[in-house]
Write a protein that holds these residues in place. Sequence first.
Motif, PDB file in Angstrom:
ATOM      1  N   PHE A   1     -15.419 -16.884  -4.827  1.00 20.27           N
ATOM      2  CA  PHE A   1     -15.432 -15.971  -3.679  1.00 20.27           C
ATOM      3  C   PHE A   1     -14.063 -15.287  -3.564  1.00 20.27           C
ATOM      4  O   PHE A   1     -13.319 -15.531  -2.604  1.00 20.27           O
TER       5      PHE A   1
ATOM      6  N   ARG B   1     -12.788 -13.757  -0.315  1.00 22.17           N
ATOM      7  CA  ARG B   1     -12.470 -14.643   0.815  1.00 22.17           C
ATOM      8  C   ARG B   1     -10.968 -14.703   1.078  1.00 22.17           C
ATOM      9  O   ARG B   1     -10.545 -14.865   2.225  1.00 22.17           O
ATOM     10  N   GLU B   2     -10.165 -14.574   0.032  1.00 20.91           N
ATOM     11  CA  GLU B   2      -8.719 -14.693   0.180  1.00 20.91           C
ATOM     12  C   GLU B   2      -8.130 -13.567   1.032  1.00 20.91           C
ATOM     13  O   GLU B   2      -7.011 -13.680   1.527  1.00 20.91           O
TER      14      GLU B   2
ATOM     15  N   ARG C   1     -12.316 -15.991   9.160  1.00 17.87           N
ATOM     16  CA  ARG C   1     -12.629 -16.777   7.969  1.00 17.87           C
ATOM     17  C   ARG C   1     -13.855 -17.657   8.220  1.00 17.87           C
ATOM     18  O   ARG C   1     -14.713 -17.807   7.340  1.00 17.87           O
TER      19      ARG C   1
ATOM     20  N   TRP D   1     -16.869 -15.457   7.904  1.00 17.54           N
ATOM     21  CA  TRP D   1     -17.110 -15.101   6.508  1.00 17.54           C
ATOM     22  C   TRP D   1     -17.738 -16.272   5.762  1.00 17.54           C
ATOM     23  O   TRP D   1     -18.698 -16.089   4.996  1.00 17.54           O
ATOM     24  N   ASP D   2     -17.206 -17.473   5.983  1.00 20.79           N
ATOM     25  CA  ASP D   2     -17.758 -18.663   5.328  1.00 20.79           C
ATOM     26  C   ASP D   2     -19.209 -18.894   5.731  1.00 20.79           C
ATOM     27  O   ASP D   2     -20.053 -19.249   4.894  1.00 20.79           O
TER      28      ASP D   2
ATOM     29  N   HIS E   1     -21.309 -16.290   3.748  1.00 20.99           N
ATOM     30  CA  HIS E   1     -21.313 -16.219   2.291  1.00 20.99           C
ATOM     31  C   HIS E   1     -21.244 -17.574   1.587  1.00 20.99           C
ATOM     32  O   HIS E   1     -21.955 -17.773   0.595  1.00 20.99           O
ATOM     33  N   ILE E   2     -20.435 -18.496   2.084  1.00 19.01           N
ATOM     34  CA  ILE E   2     -20.368 -19.808   1.430  1.00 19.01           C
ATOM     35  C   ILE E   2     -21.590 -20.641   1.774  1.00 19.01           C
ATOM     36  O   ILE E   2     -22.174 -21.303   0.910  1.00 19.01           O
TER      37      ILE E   2
END
Length: 437
Positions: free
Chosen positions: A69, A72-73, A81, A84-85, A88-89
Amino acid sequence: MSKIIVAATPVVGHTGPLLRIAGHLAGLGHEVLFLGGSRFAAQAAAANCAFRALPGAADYDDRDLAASFPERERVPVGPERLAWDAMHIFGDPAPAQLDELRRILRDFPATAVVYDSLFLGGVALSLDRKADYRPLMVAVSTFPLMLGSRDTAPFGPGLLPPVNEQERAAYAALADRLAELGRPVTDHLRRTFATAGVALPEGERARVFAEAADHFLQLTVPGFEYPRSDLPGNVRFVGGLPIAAARDEELPEWWPELETVRAQGRRVVVVTQGTVANGDLTALVVPTLRALAGREDLLVVAATARRDGVQLLTAALPGLPRNSRAAGYVPFTALLPHADLLISNGGYGGVHTALGYGVPLVIAAESEDKPEVAARVEWSGSGLNLRTGRPTVESLAAAVNQVLADPSYRDRAEALRAELADHRALDVIADLVSGSG
């Protein structure tokens, strides 16, 4: 005996507890198939479970999320964050997870699926009303309870429960704002579930996920979770998983000092940044060693949880203080019985392990769910919440002095140890999947 699928997101903090559960069920004679990240195949085999790797992009390696990913950084740590996680995660792999569960069920007619509560393929199967056959669905939560409630603050910022009507109203307004900010996440997940042919119901996301399961098991005790008058009926506090026996690992050469420290009138302070957020030891480990340097009454153990941890630490802090000892991997089950205090960044499993030994805590939390863990430590009276992931040397020194000087922290940690000992999470799960729970 039954056929059982155990499924987990390929993140060590989620997979580890589910592997413990899978091994316990296999040990009882059940035929267990573990669905998870390919890097955990050997551990599943050691637990006497059949193994199926997650397909394609769903099989990422949490040790290097930047590789799977890279975008993500660029997302700031904190609420952005977390959102986003969630998308997507945890969200994007859900269709592939669900497809794999369906494929497994065609050849392996399981009577139960035990899944990590953020394994959203399990949530999707629980919600799939068109399924020809659906096993008993048991969700296991390995992080603080996310359910919103009129009796708590909204999940995320690490706020304590309201103490008056003014705070309750303020939290309700904050919950509305956060729900609006979180709408893109919910919309994203709704579209993701739709691609798998499953409708995500309206309502608070965490509550929808929890109520989808036949049983939602929270790996803690009531003494470490905020009371809720509106808790769904399928949610149950089952205690932490039993503390695993220490593995046969080579212990550091300084280990015998732990056996004599109390006889010398000294106490042991352990500091760790856990198994994931340990790339930059200057966040917590280094300032702790600096804060306690010169304390001849303390032995300070830096448990880096990295094979190269000692080298990283000595590079960041040349010349360790005389009262400090450092290690890479060291089993907490061997170390914590010697500890008088644990300083950590608030991993849910590590905090429960400490409480399982009655060890009080100082928590410096910043990312993921850790501020919520820190808030529960504060609320339960078992330790101090520093409300930052990068505490100052001065704040750490003061926190250690306070916890070691005030016996109430140890008393509360001991009370939680007793409460945890009274619960039998593995027995509850075994009874449920056998139809007797």
